[in-house]
Design an enzyme around this catalytic site. Sequence first.
Site, PDB file in Angstrom:
ATOM      1  N   TYR A  15      41.040  41.600  47.096  1.00 46.75           N
ATOM      2  CA  TYR A  15      41.785  40.120  47.520  1.00 46.75           C
ATOM      3  C   TYR A  15      40.838  39.255  48.276  1.00 46.75           C
ATOM      4  O   TYR A  15      41.249  38.504  48.741  1.00 46.75           O
ATOM      5  CB  TYR A  15      43.058  40.468  48.016  1.00 46.75           C
ATOM      6  N   ASP A  64      37.292  47.988  44.542  1.00 39.12           N
ATOM      7  CA  ASP A  64      38.395  47.864  43.329  1.00 39.12           C
ATOM      8  C   ASP A  64      37.674  47.447  42.102  1.00 39.12           C
ATOM      9  O   ASP A  64      36.386  47.498  41.796  1.00 39.12           O
ATOM     10  CB  ASP A  64      39.335  46.626  43.799  1.00 39.12           C
ATOM     11  N   ASP A  65      38.330  46.845  41.070  1.00 39.46           N
ATOM     12  CA  ASP A  65      38.068  46.560  39.981  1.00 39.46           C
ATOM     13  C   ASP A  65      36.686  45.696  39.654  1.00 39.46           C
ATOM     14  O   ASP A  65      36.363  44.955  40.749  1.00 39.46           O
ATOM     15  CB  ASP A  65      39.163  45.543  39.089  1.00 39.46           C
ATOM     16  N   LYS A  97      42.527  54.804  43.661  1.00 35.02           N
ATOM     17  CA  LYS A  97      43.624  53.821  43.148  1.00 35.02           C
ATOM     18  C   LYS A  97      43.780  53.763  41.800  1.00 35.02           C
ATOM     19  O   LYS A  97      42.899  53.260  40.905  1.00 35.02           O
ATOM     20  CB  LYS A  97      43.218  52.338  43.803  1.00 35.02           C
ATOM     21  N   ASP A 156      45.349  52.555  38.282  1.00 34.54           N
ATOM     22  CA  ASP A 156      46.071  51.025  38.199  1.00 34.54           C
ATOM     23  C   ASP A 156      46.711  50.805  36.775  1.00 34.54           C
ATOM     24  O   ASP A 156      46.165  51.597  35.814  1.00 34.54           O
ATOM     25  CB  ASP A 156      45.322  50.105  38.554  1.00 34.54           C
ATOM     26  N   CYS A 209      49.411  52.393  41.103  1.00 31.82           N
ATOM     27  CA  CYS A 209      49.737  51.126  40.896  1.00 31.82           C
ATOM     28  C   CYS A 209      50.076  50.454  39.588  1.00 31.82           C
ATOM     29  O   CYS A 209      49.688  51.185  38.487  1.00 31.82           O
ATOM     30  CB  CYS A 209      48.390  50.460  41.430  1.00 31.82           C
ATOM     31  N   ARG A 253      52.238  51.624  45.074  1.00 24.47           N
ATOM     32  CA  ARG A 253      52.399  49.967  45.409  1.00 24.47           C
ATOM     33  C   ARG A 253      53.810  49.633  44.970  1.00 24.47           C
ATOM     34  O   ARG A 253      54.305  50.231  43.743  1.00 24.47           O
ATOM     35  CB  ARG A 253      51.258  49.135  44.374  1.00 24.47           C
ATOM     36  N   ASP A 276      51.305  41.781  43.493  1.00 29.52           N
ATOM     37  CA  ASP A 276      49.990  41.500  44.103  1.00 29.52           C
ATOM     38  C   ASP A 276      50.342  40.322  45.034  1.00 29.52           C
ATOM     39  O   ASP A 276      51.235  39.542  44.401  1.00 29.52           O
ATOM     40  CB  ASP A 276      49.018  40.689  43.196  1.00 29.52           C
TER      41      ASP A 276
HETATM   42  C1  9PG Z   1      42.472  44.510  39.607  1.00 33.42           C
HETATM   43  C2  9PG Z   1      43.844  44.556  40.119  1.00 33.42           C
HETATM   44  C3  9PG Z   1      44.003  45.092  41.640  1.00 33.42           C
HETATM   45  C4  9PG Z   1      45.517  44.770  42.036  1.00 33.42           C
HETATM   46  C5  9PG Z   1      46.320  45.359  41.042  1.00 33.42           C
HETATM   47  C6  9PG Z   1      46.061  44.763  39.677  1.00 33.42           C
HETATM   48  O1  9PG Z   1      45.945  39.654  34.750  1.00 33.42           O
HETATM   49  N1  9PG Z   1      46.981  39.552  35.715  1.00 33.42           N
HETATM   50  O2  9PG Z   1      47.795  38.934  35.649  1.00 33.42           O
HETATM   51  C7  9PG Z   1      46.830  40.574  36.617  1.00 33.42           C
HETATM   52  C8  9PG Z   1      47.640  40.742  37.728  1.00 33.42           C
HETATM   53  C9  9PG Z   1      47.559  41.743  38.458  1.00 33.42           C
HETATM   54  C10 9PG Z   1      46.663  42.787  38.572  1.00 33.42           C
HETATM   55  C11 9PG Z   1      45.350  42.511  37.510  1.00 33.42           C
HETATM   56  C12 9PG Z   1      45.720  41.642  36.707  1.00 33.42           C
HETATM   57  O3  9PG Z   1      46.630  43.642  39.581  1.00 33.42           O
HETATM   58  O4  9PG Z   1      47.664  45.349  41.377  1.00 33.42           O
HETATM   59  O5  9PG Z   1      45.976  45.368  43.254  1.00 33.42           O
HETATM   60  O6  9PG Z   1      43.717  46.274  41.638  1.00 33.42           O
HETATM   61  O7  9PG Z   1      44.701  44.900  39.394  1.00 33.42           O
HETATM   62  O8  9PG Z   1      42.328  44.400  38.205  1.00 33.42           O
END
Ligand code: 9PG
Length: 540
Positions: A184, A213-214, A319, A321, A361, A376, A380
């Site tokens: 974030y 994270d990602d 984590k 996801d 998540c 989670r 987000d």
């Molecule tokens: C990493 C994130 C974070 C986050 C997760 C998840 O494209 N989208 O609309 C979108 C929405 C939420 C999202 C990712 C993509 O969040 O909750 O904490 O790890 O992935 O990609």
Amino acid sequence: MPQEVTFVNLRIEYSYGIIQRMTTLLLDADAIPETSNHQIITASRMDLNLTQPPKRFFRHGWQSWTLTTWLDPRDPPLPIRAPEFRAKDEDPAYTFHQNHVSAWVGAVELGEDDVLLVGALNLSGRVELSGYTLKSFYEDARQGEWLVARGKEDEVFEIYTSLLETRFGKTRFDKPPRVWCSWYSLYKWINEPTLAKALHGLGDLPFDVFQIDDGWQDDSGHWEAGKNFPSGMKSFADKIKSTGRTAGIWLSPFIVTPNLSIFHEHNDWLLRDEQGNLISAGMNWTGATYALDITHPEVLNWLDHLIRKVVGWGYDYLKLDFLYAGAAIGKRHKDISREEAYRNAMQVMRHAAGDAYILACGAPVIPSLGLCDGIRIGTDVTPYWINKPWTIWLNNPNDPNTQNAIRTSIHRLWLKPLVNVDPDVLYFRTRYNGLKPNENQLLQDLGTITGFKATSDLPGWWRPSELEKVREFLEAAPKVHKRKRYEYQLDERNVDFSPAIPVRTSNVDFPVWLARSWGLLKVVWYQVLPALLASRGMRT
Ligand code: 9PG
């Protein structure tokens, strides 16, 4: 022949169908005492007729990000107007359903402090409110157990929670971790030097976990370090551990995107429908995603190796996801229900992870219990309260933003005895933060109530006074007392979450393209630009 059994003061009528057992439960709500009582019933379907219109309906979202709240039953369900968000945010089976459908547990408010709860004790249970009838059913007409409980809201949820524990198990960790997570602030623009600077900048702040994270992975889909991590992921785990913190990393093991080589190498691993078409798993930041068939023995083997590899690098906090994709609707290698398929694959990863902490998540909630340590419980957060075009114009109460996140999380606190509940990160920075002080405080208070204290703020973004606030916050353990559904007392201070509760929708048919583009502006301004600057070493 219908058969009657006594259920406290309820009258239950059983009738037996040829193929499955149908249970019709006739409820005279006025005849039931408002003191707590409950019963467990076995049935594939159970229709519970209410004699009065419920004041509110508790709708539990299917996965982490899905709307969970007490609804006004007179408000009809509205599908998300932008198709690309439907698979990501909702249970795909009920996207266009005419009634509100709640995942595993549903409840109605019959009067003041008078709640009737129906909760599935097996996988794949759903509770639908159809007029005056609560229709509970197991998908694919499976037989299963149901809890029916009436009493005070907190009491009936407590009964449900304790029964879920006996069926699915609970986390091994009583105390949630305090986490610094890269998402974030830097989003997918992470790299070695920027993360190393953040790690160093945290100094002696009491964070237990530093989680990448990602954005660390390459384009293979095999979860290897990308070009921004030239020293490799083991090396960064060593760096984290040398500061005395647990190393954490993000993976989305059940989804693939067409740009990944794995998508082409193992096309037979992808989940398809009866006609052989690929199953969409919604959008992520890189575009369209597809689901893996996690019943395929090669996929399960690959998942096992993947988790062992990452834990072997030194990451003891995972984590995981976009897990909902594992339970997408499709024709699988093994003919089992989608939630069973999900739970089996989670079991494989749980086993491979050994003692590592698993944070689930984007995860179907009940099927994750006992197999993850944290989950989670909302969508987000963002450094602003609401993204109007995406939430209101597109009718998406699951859209990532702080109001939506707080609303759903506050309605899932009853899960706390079973699993560490993660309401997502909190903000301590004022830089790049459009949240008003009272909005920011509500989010922090939710962190205090859950005990799951996480942030992504770059230490360089904090003023000296903000840094001290972080330390104080991480060390504080105020006494938490729930006064009402949305009102809490933290030591002497009262907190009211009501401003986060209303679900706002629009009857105006704003063109979807316009809403999409308009909403994107806010994301670029508050999220993308600060991340890009920071990832290039500016203003960190
Ligand atoms: C990493 C994130 C974070 C986050 C997760 C998840 O494209 N989208 O609309 C979108 C929405 C939420 C999202 C990712 C993509 O969040 O909750 O904490 O790890 O992935 O990609």
